[in-house]
Design an enzyme around this catalytic site. Sequence first.
Site, mmCIF file in Angstrom:
data_model
loop_
_atom_site.group_PDB
_atom_site.id
_atom_site.type_symbol
_atom_site.label_atom_id
_atom_site.label_comp_id
_atom_site.label_asym_id
_atom_site.label_seq_id
_atom_site.Cartn_x
_atom_site.Cartn_y
_atom_site.Cartn_z
ATOM 1 N N ILE A 94 0.840 -1.201 0.000
ATOM 2 C CA ILE A 94 0.000 0.000 0.000
ATOM 3 C C ILE A 94 0.876 1.252 0.000
ATOM 4 C CG2 ILE A 94 -1.709 1.328 1.314
ATOM 5 C CD1 ILE A 94 -2.894 -1.368 2.213
ATOM 6 N N CYS A 95 1.943 1.236 0.767
ATOM 7 C CA CYS A 95 2.843 2.402 0.829
ATOM 8 C C CYS A 95 3.428 2.710 -0.548
ATOM 9 C CB CYS A 95 3.975 2.160 1.828
ATOM 10 S SG CYS A 95 3.408 1.887 3.519
ATOM 11 N N THR A 96 3.875 1.684 -1.226
ATOM 12 C CA THR A 96 4.440 1.888 -2.558
ATOM 13 C C THR A 96 3.386 2.449 -3.504
ATOM 14 O OG1 THR A 96 6.092 0.158 -2.213
ATOM 15 C CG2 THR A 96 5.586 0.754 -4.507
#
Length: 164
Positions: free
Chosen positions: A54-56
Site C-alpha cells: 500500500i505504501c508503494t
Amino acid sequence: MTEVRETLPATVPAAGEPAPDFELSNQYGEPIRLSDFRGRNVVLVFYPFAFSGICTGELCELRDNIGAFDDADAAVLAISVDSKFSLRAYAEKEGYGFDLLADFWPHGEVARQYGVFDEDSGMALRGTFIIDADGIVRYVVVNPRGQARDLGEYRAALSALAEQ
C-alpha cells in the site's frame, strides 16, 4: 479543513495549530528541517514501511502526480521509520523525486510528535499533514491500517489553501 478517518489521539496536531518542527535525514543523508520550508506549503506523508504494498502504491501515486503539488508550491516530504539506506534503495527503485525522510533514530520520534506512531507495531500510521507557508497545519487525515489515502483529498486541500 480537516478530515479524520479514525479517532485520533490528542497528540495529533489539529488544523490551525503550528506544525511541530523537526530535522531528519533524507535518503541521501542530507538534513531536512521542516522550518526551512517556510514560505512554501508542505505535504507531510507518514507511511509504515518502504517496499510495502500500500505504501508503494501511495507514494507512486504522489510521484505520478507531482505536478499537482508543484502547481500548489507544495513540497512533498514522505516519512517512515526506515533507515536512510533503505529509503535510498526504495527511492532509486521507484524513481521518487521527493525527499524520503528517515525517522529511524530515535525510533519514530517525529511520528510521535505528530501523534501517528503505533507503539505496538513500531511503525508510523498513514497520517498526512498539509502545512501552509507560515508553518500552520491546515489539513489532517489519518487512515486506518490497510486503507490507502485519497489523492483527490490532497488536491482539494491544496486548492482550499490557494483560495485563502
